[in-house]
Write a protein that holds these residues in place. Structure first.
Motif, mmCIF file in Angstrom:
data_model
loop_
_atom_site.group_PDB
_atom_site.id
_atom_site.type_symbol
_atom_site.label_atom_id
_atom_site.label_comp_id
_atom_site.label_asym_id
_atom_site.label_seq_id
_atom_site.Cartn_x
_atom_site.Cartn_y
_atom_site.Cartn_z
ATOM 1 N N THR A 57 -19.508 -1.772 -28.793
ATOM 2 C CA THR A 57 -20.388 -2.336 -29.817
ATOM 3 C C THR A 57 -20.450 -3.859 -29.744
ATOM 4 N N GLY A 58 -19.897 -4.431 -28.692
ATOM 5 C CA GLY A 58 -20.164 -5.826 -28.374
ATOM 6 C C GLY A 58 -19.348 -6.882 -29.082
ATOM 7 N N SER A 59 -18.240 -6.514 -29.741
ATOM 8 C CA SER A 59 -17.483 -7.554 -30.435
ATOM 9 C C SER A 59 -16.033 -7.141 -30.655
ATOM 10 N N LEU A 60 -15.240 -8.117 -31.055
ATOM 11 C CA LEU A 60 -13.847 -7.908 -31.435
ATOM 12 C C LEU A 60 -13.712 -6.858 -32.536
ATOM 13 N N LYS A 61 -14.721 -6.723 -33.383
ATOM 14 C CA LYS A 61 -14.646 -5.818 -34.534
ATOM 15 C C LYS A 61 -14.594 -4.349 -34.124
ATOM 16 N N HIS A 62 -14.869 -4.052 -32.862
ATOM 17 C CA HIS A 62 -14.757 -2.671 -32.388
ATOM 18 C C HIS A 62 -13.320 -2.191 -32.535
ATOM 19 N N ARG A 63 -12.362 -3.071 -32.201
ATOM 20 C CA ARG A 63 -10.953 -2.708 -32.366
ATOM 21 C C ARG A 63 -10.636 -2.427 -33.839
ATOM 22 N N LEU A 64 -11.126 -3.306 -34.707
ATOM 23 C CA LEU A 64 -10.856 -3.152 -36.137
ATOM 24 C C LEU A 64 -11.454 -1.856 -36.663
ATOM 25 N N ALA A 65 -12.698 -1.589 -36.308
ATOM 26 C CA ALA A 65 -13.354 -0.384 -36.808
ATOM 27 C C ALA A 65 -12.612 0.870 -36.356
ATOM 28 N N ARG A 66 -12.189 0.902 -35.104
ATOM 29 C CA ARG A 66 -11.435 2.049 -34.596
ATOM 30 C C ARG A 66 -10.147 2.236 -35.401
ATOM 31 N N SER A 67 -9.434 1.140 -35.638
ATOM 32 C CA SER A 67 -8.182 1.220 -36.384
ATOM 33 C C SER A 67 -8.420 1.659 -37.824
ATOM 34 N N LEU A 68 -9.484 1.144 -38.450
ATOM 35 C CA LEU A 68 -9.779 1.506 -39.832
ATOM 36 C C LEU A 68 -10.116 2.988 -39.966
ATOM 37 N N PHE A 69 -10.877 3.514 -39.009
ATOM 38 C CA PHE A 69 -11.206 4.940 -39.061
ATOM 39 C C PHE A 69 -9.964 5.799 -38.856
ATOM 40 N N LEU A 70 -9.116 5.438 -37.895
ATOM 41 C CA LEU A 70 -7.889 6.202 -37.685
ATOM 42 C C LEU A 70 -6.998 6.144 -38.923
ATOM 43 N N TYR A 71 -6.901 4.976 -39.527
ATOM 44 C CA TYR A 71 -6.086 4.799 -40.725
ATOM 45 C C TYR A 71 -6.597 5.674 -41.870
ATOM 46 N N ALA A 72 -7.915 5.675 -42.058
ATOM 47 C CA ALA A 72 -8.511 6.468 -43.140
ATOM 48 C C ALA A 72 -8.385 7.959 -42.870
ATOM 49 N N LEU A 73 -8.570 8.361 -41.620
ATOM 50 C CA LEU A 73 -8.449 9.775 -41.279
ATOM 51 C C LEU A 73 -7.016 10.273 -41.485
ATOM 52 N N CYS A 74 -6.050 9.491 -41.001
ATOM 53 C CA CYS A 74 -4.650 9.911 -41.106
ATOM 54 C C CYS A 74 -4.146 9.862 -42.545
ATOM 55 N N ASN A 75 -4.761 9.054 -43.385
ATOM 56 C CA ASN A 75 -4.396 8.994 -44.801
ATOM 57 C C ASN A 75 -5.096 10.055 -45.642
ATOM 58 N N GLY A 76 -5.994 10.815 -45.014
ATOM 59 C CA GLY A 76 -6.684 11.862 -45.761
ATOM 60 C C GLY A 76 -7.824 11.361 -46.614
ATOM 61 N N TRP A 77 -8.372 10.205 -46.272
ATOM 62 C CA TRP A 77 -9.431 9.606 -47.086
ATOM 63 C C TRP A 77 -10.833 10.000 -46.618
#
Length: 380
Positions: A57-77
């Motif tokens: 997706t062309g930016s540093l924020k790709h790492r953040l977005a991936r981490s945020l989704f994994l965090y939310a998924l693993c937390n059951g959100w």
């Protein structure tokens, strides 16, 4: 905040499959390159730029977005029917839209009504929707309320960025930088220079360096209008600036929860004109256009390297290419837009020319001399 029914095996299976999809995205993507920025060999100092613009997706924020989704998924959100909402008009929204579409989820980015059509188009290209808010200071509250109304999940990058990434390793950006430097003549950088938007990247790098007991120091560069620098300077974390940053992706009107000042060794405020001058000068040297926040990074890195030269120290400095310059053709790379903003790039470009030619750094202490009316102190 959504919590999935733990007794529903179908939802649990969906979450398991979703995590596998997000992890696969990382696995099939090669690590981002660490590019050398040419400096005279006689200086004994090497500058590297980690090219985060090469993510899908062309930016540093790709790492953040991936981490945020994994965090939310693993937390059951997040479940199979959960709308995902974020407060962002920039690269984070683009990257989160990408992952939401991968998982078949609705994604809505809440943003100021003044957001450019170009940014909206990038988010919509990735399958996201845009919810416009007239008051820019109300974007986070509006996003939280919208998520509640929809029965969805507010991703809240500004709170969760520093905790969603495993700062001890697991191929985070810090671990990657050190691994890529292993065969260089100065494998342990004297400085790593980054900006702060959420504060997640600086927290990850600062924590990792301490965890591994590396001597590297972390410098955070901050643009005009941001609260991080004045708060750090005055040790007052309640400071509000009442305005946003013109340098997309970094700077915030308040100190966000993810920003961890105790792991930051130094902060440098950077006038917007200096950011854009360094962006343009760096693009010319690299042979490709980079974004405005990369210019902010380069301005800070140049000043630190000049300081090292003056003190007779050798070593390496690392910073980031946060995104590509193609997103800013009508703004940062437009002379007409720069003039409309009341900026002149002449003085900072002269300072950069002096640095690249002889390693000297003559940045004045006042941002006003660099075409800015609001910056406090320039990098020395």
């Amino acid at each position: 905040m959504l919590h999935l029914d733990r007794c529903d095996p179908a939802k649990r299976d969906w979450v398991s499959d979703a995590i596998a999809l997000v992890e696969a995205d990382a696995n099939r993507s090669a690590d981002t390159h660490l590019l050398p920025f040419p400096l005279p060999a006689s200086w004994g100092i090497d500058l590297y730029l980690k090219d985060e613009s090469s993510h899908p997706t062309g930016s540093l924020k790709h790492r953040l977005a991936r981490s945020l989704f994994l965090y939310a998924l693993c937390n059951g959100w997040i479940g199979p029917d959960t709308p995902v909402v974020e407060a962002s008009s920039g690269s984070t929204a683009v990257s989160e839209a990408y992952f939401a579409r991968m998982l078949g989820l609705e994604f809505i980015a809440v943003m100021p009504a003044s957001t450019s059509h170009e940014k909206i188009s990038l988010i919509e290209f990735q399958g996201g929707k845009c919810h416009l808010v007239d008051d820019p200071t109300a974007v986070v509250a509006a996003a939280r309320a919208l998520a509640a109304d929809l029965g969805g999940h507010f991703m809240d990058q500004f709170t969760h960025a520093e905790r969603a990434t495993d700062w001890r390793g697991n191929n985070n950006i810090a671990e990657s930088i050190y691994a890529q430097l292993a065969l260089e003549r100065h494998p342990l950088p004297a400085w790593i220079v980054v900006g702060a938007g959420t504060g997640g990247t600086s927290a990850t790098i600062g924590r990792y360096a301490r965890y591994r007991r590396f001597p590297t120091r972390l410098c955070v560069v901050d643009p005009e209008g941001s609260a991080f620098w004045p708060a750090y300077q005055k040790q007052d974390w309640g400071i509000r600036t009442g305005r946003g940053s013109r340098i997309e992706g970094i700077g915030r009107p308040r100190v966000e929860p993810s920003f961890q000042p105790a792991v930051v060794d130094r902060m440098i405020p950077v006038p917007d004109a200096a950011s854009l001058a360094a962006m343009r000068a760096g693009s010319k040297v690299l042979g490709r256009r980079v974004g405005g926040s990369t210019g902010t990074n380069l301005w800070g890195a140049f000043g630190l390297i000049a300081e090292m030269l003056e003190e007779g120290r050798k070593g390496s400095v690392v910073t980031l290419i946060c995104d590509g310059g193609e997103r800013y053709t009508d703004t940062y790379y437009s002379d007409a837009w720069v003039a409309e903003q009341g900026m002149s790039l002449e003085a900072p470009l002269a300072i950069i020319d002096g640095f690249l030619a002889g390693g000297v750094w003559h940045a004045p202490g006042s941002g006003a001399a660099l075409g800015s009316s609001t910056c406090e102190d320039g990098a020395r």
